[in-house]
Design a protein around this motif. Structure first.
Motif, PDB file in Angstrom:
ATOM      1  N   LEU A  21       7.639  -5.485  14.217  1.00  0.00           N
ATOM      2  CA  LEU A  21       6.324  -4.564  13.850  1.00  0.00           C
ATOM      3  C   LEU A  21       6.297  -5.075  12.285  1.00  0.00           C
ATOM      4  CD1 LEU A  21       4.814  -1.761  14.876  1.00  0.00           C
ATOM      5  CD2 LEU A  21       5.939  -0.930  12.825  1.00  0.00           C
ATOM      6  N   LEU A  22       5.328  -5.233  11.904  1.00  0.00           N
ATOM      7  CA  LEU A  22       5.088  -5.613  10.541  1.00  0.00           C
ATOM      8  C   LEU A  22       3.828  -4.676   9.844  1.00  0.00           C
ATOM      9  CD1 LEU A  22       5.708  -7.018   7.702  1.00  0.00           C
ATOM     10  CD2 LEU A  22       4.124  -8.914   8.687  1.00  0.00           C
ATOM     11  N   HIS A  31       7.020   4.502   8.280  1.00  0.00           N
ATOM     12  CA  HIS A  31       8.189   4.738   9.204  1.00  0.00           C
ATOM     13  C   HIS A  31       7.961   6.037  10.113  1.00  0.00           C
ATOM     14  CE1 HIS A  31      11.237   1.548   8.609  1.00  0.00           C
ATOM     15  NE2 HIS A  31      10.882   1.437   7.492  1.00  0.00           N
ATOM     16  N   ASP A  32       7.493   7.096   9.189  1.00  0.00           N
ATOM     17  CA  ASP A  32       7.099   8.425  10.167  1.00  0.00           C
ATOM     18  C   ASP A  32       6.081   8.009  11.237  1.00  0.00           C
ATOM     19  OD1 ASP A  32       8.674   9.737   8.418  1.00  0.00           O
ATOM     20  OD2 ASP A  32       7.362  10.935   7.345  1.00  0.00           O
ATOM     21  N   LYS A  33       5.090   7.109  10.881  1.00  0.00           N
ATOM     22  CA  LYS A  33       4.198   7.101  11.917  1.00  0.00           C
ATOM     23  C   LYS A  33       4.699   6.223  13.111  1.00  0.00           C
ATOM     24  CE  LYS A  33       0.859   5.461   8.992  1.00  0.00           C
ATOM     25  NZ  LYS A  33      -0.284   4.952   8.457  1.00  0.00           N
ATOM     26  N   VAL A  34       5.528   5.253  12.702  1.00  0.00           N
ATOM     27  CA  VAL A  34       6.236   4.506  13.698  1.00  0.00           C
ATOM     28  C   VAL A  34       6.909   5.491  14.648  1.00  0.00           C
ATOM     29  CG1 VAL A  34       7.977   2.694  14.291  1.00  0.00           C
ATOM     30  CG2 VAL A  34       6.528   2.327  12.347  1.00  0.00           C
ATOM     31  N   VAL A  35       7.787   6.379  14.181  1.00  0.00           N
ATOM     32  CA  VAL A  35       8.680   7.175  14.944  1.00  0.00           C
ATOM     33  C   VAL A  35       7.924   8.276  15.789  1.00  0.00           C
ATOM     34  CG1 VAL A  35      10.009   9.224  14.596  1.00  0.00           C
ATOM     35  CG2 VAL A  35      10.504   7.425  13.168  1.00  0.00           C
ATOM     36  N   ARG A  36       6.741   8.601  15.090  1.00  0.00           N
ATOM     37  CA  ARG A  36       5.787   9.509  15.907  1.00  0.00           C
ATOM     38  C   ARG A  36       4.942   8.840  17.173  1.00  0.00           C
ATOM     39  NH1 ARG A  36       1.501  11.943  12.478  1.00  0.00           N
ATOM     40  NH2 ARG A  36       2.260  10.698  10.789  1.00  0.00           N
ATOM     41  N   SER A  37       4.901   7.490  16.852  1.00  0.00           N
ATOM     42  CA  SER A  37       3.803   6.629  17.850  1.00  0.00           C
ATOM     43  C   SER A  37       5.004   6.565  19.038  1.00  0.00           C
ATOM     44  CB  SER A  37       3.808   5.429  17.451  1.00  0.00           C
ATOM     45  OG  SER A  37       5.136   4.522  17.269  1.00  0.00           O
ATOM     46  N   GLY A  38       6.167   6.844  19.092  1.00  0.00           N
ATOM     47  CA  GLY A  38       7.105   6.947  20.231  1.00  0.00           C
ATOM     48  C   GLY A  38       7.325   5.261  20.709  1.00  0.00           C
ATOM     49  N   LEU A  39       6.858   4.298  19.893  1.00  0.00           N
ATOM     50  CA  LEU A  39       6.863   2.880  20.129  1.00  0.00           C
ATOM     51  C   LEU A  39       8.174   2.287  19.540  1.00  0.00           C
ATOM     52  CD1 LEU A  39       3.205   1.811  19.906  1.00  0.00           C
ATOM     53  CD2 LEU A  39       4.250   2.389  22.064  1.00  0.00           C
ATOM     54  N   ALA A  40       8.590   2.909  18.744  1.00  0.00           N
ATOM     55  CA  ALA A  40      10.069   2.170  17.996  1.00  0.00           C
ATOM     56  C   ALA A  40      10.972   1.568  18.885  1.00  0.00           C
ATOM     57  CB  ALA A  40      10.647   3.271  17.181  1.00  0.00           C
ATOM     58  N   PRO A  41      11.123   2.136  20.014  1.00  0.00           N
ATOM     59  CA  PRO A  41      12.445   1.341  20.920  1.00  0.00           C
ATOM     60  C   PRO A  41      11.826  -0.099  21.225  1.00  0.00           C
ATOM     61  CG  PRO A  41      11.994   3.515  21.514  1.00  0.00           C
ATOM     62  CD  PRO A  41      10.743   3.234  20.546  1.00  0.00           C
ATOM     63  N   TYR A  42      10.823  -0.303  21.169  1.00  0.00           N
ATOM     64  CA  TYR A  42      10.312  -1.532  22.049  1.00  0.00           C
ATOM     65  C   TYR A  42      10.414  -2.666  20.859  1.00  0.00           C
ATOM     66  CZ  TYR A  42       8.670   1.323  25.589  1.00  0.00           C
ATOM     67  OH  TYR A  42       8.589   2.262  26.571  1.00  0.00           O
ATOM     68  N   PHE A  43      10.656  -2.218  19.497  1.00  0.00           N
ATOM     69  CA  PHE A  43      10.489  -3.375  18.618  1.00  0.00           C
ATOM     70  C   PHE A  43      12.106  -3.836  18.116  1.00  0.00           C
ATOM     71  CE2 PHE A  43       6.418  -1.484  18.257  1.00  0.00           C
ATOM     72  CZ  PHE A  43       5.760  -2.683  18.246  1.00  0.00           C
ATOM     73  N   GLU A  44      12.206  -5.120  18.104  1.00  0.00           N
ATOM     74  CA  GLU A  44      13.652  -5.437  17.727  1.00  0.00           C
ATOM     75  C   GLU A  44      13.793  -5.227  16.102  1.00  0.00           C
ATOM     76  OE1 GLU A  44      14.107  -9.656  18.703  1.00  0.00           O
ATOM     77  OE2 GLU A  44      14.560 -10.059  16.896  1.00  0.00           O
ATOM     78  N   ALA A  45      12.651  -5.171  15.490  1.00  0.00           N
ATOM     79  CA  ALA A  45      12.860  -4.931  13.838  1.00  0.00           C
ATOM     80  C   ALA A  45      11.474  -4.426  13.332  1.00  0.00           C
ATOM     81  CB  ALA A  45      13.039  -6.320  13.182  1.00  0.00           C
ATOM     82  N   ILE A  46      11.458  -3.436  12.559  1.00  0.00           N
ATOM     83  CA  ILE A  46      10.376  -2.805  12.017  1.00  0.00           C
ATOM     84  C   ILE A  46      10.613  -3.030  10.374  1.00  0.00           C
ATOM     85  CG2 ILE A  46       9.254  -0.676  11.478  1.00  0.00           C
ATOM     86  CD1 ILE A  46      10.659   0.335  14.348  1.00  0.00           C
ATOM     87  N   HIS A  47       9.249  -3.812   9.935  1.00  0.00           N
ATOM     88  CA  HIS A  47       9.297  -4.006   8.559  1.00  0.00           C
ATOM     89  C   HIS A  47       8.180  -3.529   7.878  1.00  0.00           C
ATOM     90  CE1 HIS A  47      12.548  -7.227   8.759  1.00  0.00           C
ATOM     91  NE2 HIS A  47      11.999  -7.634   9.606  1.00  0.00           N
ATOM     92  N   VAL A  48       8.318  -2.386   6.884  1.00  0.00           N
ATOM     93  CA  VAL A  48       7.277  -1.906   6.115  1.00  0.00           C
ATOM     94  C   VAL A  48       7.419  -2.689   4.756  1.00  0.00           C
ATOM     95  CG1 VAL A  48       6.514   0.092   5.068  1.00  0.00           C
ATOM     96  CG2 VAL A  48       7.582  -0.047   7.217  1.00  0.00           C
ATOM     97  N   VAL A  49       6.413  -3.292   4.186  1.00  0.00           N
ATOM     98  CA  VAL A  49       6.280  -4.115   3.069  1.00  0.00           C
ATOM     99  C   VAL A  49       5.147  -3.538   2.251  1.00  0.00           C
ATOM    100  CG1 VAL A  49       7.250  -6.174   3.994  1.00  0.00           C
ATOM    101  CG2 VAL A  49       4.751  -5.948   4.030  1.00  0.00           C
ATOM    102  N   PRO A  50       5.137  -3.564   0.759  1.00  0.00           N
ATOM    103  CA  PRO A  50       4.135  -3.385  -0.049  1.00  0.00           C
ATOM    104  C   PRO A  50       2.703  -4.012   0.104  1.00  0.00           C
ATOM    105  CG  PRO A  50       6.121  -3.885  -1.246  1.00  0.00           C
ATOM    106  CD  PRO A  50       6.093  -4.374   0.047  1.00  0.00           C
ATOM    107  N   GLU A  51       2.863  -5.221   0.586  1.00  0.00           N
ATOM    108  CA  GLU A  51       1.712  -6.158   0.776  1.00  0.00           C
ATOM    109  C   GLU A  51       1.930  -7.223   1.670  1.00  0.00           C
ATOM    110  OE1 GLU A  51      -1.459  -6.247   0.942  1.00  0.00           O
ATOM    111  OE2 GLU A  51      -1.942  -5.991  -1.216  1.00  0.00           O
ATOM    112  N   LYS A  52       0.944  -7.572   2.574  1.00  0.00           N
ATOM    113  CA  LYS A  52       1.140  -8.748   3.511  1.00  0.00           C
ATOM    114  C   LYS A  52       0.671  -9.864   2.964  1.00  0.00           C
ATOM    115  CE  LYS A  52       0.924  -5.937   7.791  1.00  0.00           C
ATOM    116  NZ  LYS A  52      -0.163  -5.905   8.788  1.00  0.00           N
ATOM    117  N   GLY A  53       1.420 -10.972   3.245  1.00  0.00           N
ATOM    118  CA  GLY A  53       0.904 -12.332   2.605  1.00  0.00           C
ATOM    119  C   GLY A  53       1.521 -13.433   3.261  1.00  0.00           C
ATOM    120  N   PRO A  54       1.336 -14.556   3.022  1.00  0.00           N
ATOM    121  CA  PRO A  54       2.354 -15.721   3.636  1.00  0.00           C
ATOM    122  C   PRO A  54       3.750 -15.615   3.306  1.00  0.00           C
ATOM    123  CG  PRO A  54       0.492 -16.616   2.042  1.00  0.00           C
ATOM    124  CD  PRO A  54       0.384 -15.325   2.246  1.00  0.00           C
ATOM    125  N   GLU A  55       4.204 -15.257   2.203  1.00  0.00           N
ATOM    126  CA  GLU A  55       5.403 -15.166   1.705  1.00  0.00           C
ATOM    127  C   GLU A  55       6.212 -14.225   2.360  1.00  0.00           C
ATOM    128  OE1 GLU A  55       2.806 -14.302  -0.248  1.00  0.00           O
ATOM    129  OE2 GLU A  55       3.264 -12.163  -0.112  1.00  0.00           O
TER     130      GLU A  55
END
Ligand SMILES: [Mg+2]
Length: 237
Positions: free
Chosen positions: A124-125, A134-158
């Protein structure tokens, strides 16, 4: 062979997000109409100031609320009026409605994610305020299906380059899935992984952009179509 990887966006890809922001912005414009301002101008001004500020302050919901107060003050200044603290407080409360909206999964997501989980490595990105996301991911109930959860300030190629490196991903067997041309699709095209675009019904204008390589974009109408895209992927377990 290692399973292929899907990097999934969250807001407006897995669950409703922008509709809550649109509703709040509409309510703000209506409140400005009660103050004697043109609601269409109030809405336009809000959108402009918000887009300008995102680059500086990021995507936190508290900044969205703050932006409504700034817009109200701007309109007052522009028309030689005095900004009232009680109106500012009301306007901020309208913006704060987006702070903890209910998680409503988009059509097909709840049934599809467990099946994708058996076929793919799922990462999850999402961008935004770390605690809020992170709160939204927890409340979604979907967290267990992801091997990793990344929250970033901004998305881009880097950011994608970093994920490829960190998780040892094979670019030919990795796809980014999301609703945003600017934040999901173009960065994927730039780093040479697959790009799967699932447009959201009410997009945020800020996220729209021309694709940098339209021929490489796969567009789906709904989330569950991901299962049809990879018919050969084996379900495990
Ligand atoms: Mg999104």
């Amino acid at each position: 062979m290692d399973r292929p990887t899907l990097i999934l966006d969250a807001d407006d890809t897995l669950w409703e997000n922008n509709i809550f922001y649109e509703d709040a912005a509409d309510a703000f414009a209506e409140r400005m109409a009660q103050e004697g301002f043109d609601p269409a101008e109030a809405r336009r001004t809000f959108d402009r100031i918000e887009h300008e500020r995102v680059a500086v302050v990021g995507y936190a919901p508290s900044e969205f609320a703050r932006c409504m107060v700034i817009t109200y003050r701007y309109l007052c200044r522009r028309y030689g009026r005095t900004a009232h603290p009680e109106v500012e407080a009301e306007v901020e409360a309208i913006g704060q409605r987006v702070m903890d909206y209910p998680i409503i999964l988009l059509e097909g997501v709840e049934e599809t994610i467990p099946r994708l989980h058996r076929r793919f490595r799922l990462i999850l990105l999402t961008k935004g305020d770390p605690q809020v996301q992170h709160d939204k991911v927890v409340r979604s109930g979907l967290a267990p299906y992801f091997e990793a959860i990344h929250v970033v300030p901004e998305k881009g190629p880097e950011v994608l380059e970093d994920l490829i490196e960190r998780h040892g991903l094979d670019r030919r067997r990795t796809w980014m899935v999301g609703n945003s041309p600017r934040s999901d699709i173009n960065p994927a095209l730039q780093v040479g992984i697959g790009a799967i675009y699932i447009p959201y019904k009410k997009p945020w204008a800020f996220e729209e952009a021309p694709f940098v390589d339209p021929d490489r974009v796969v567009t789906l109408r709904r989330f569950s179509e991901l299962l049809d895209l990879f018919p050969d992927a084996e379900e495990e377990g």
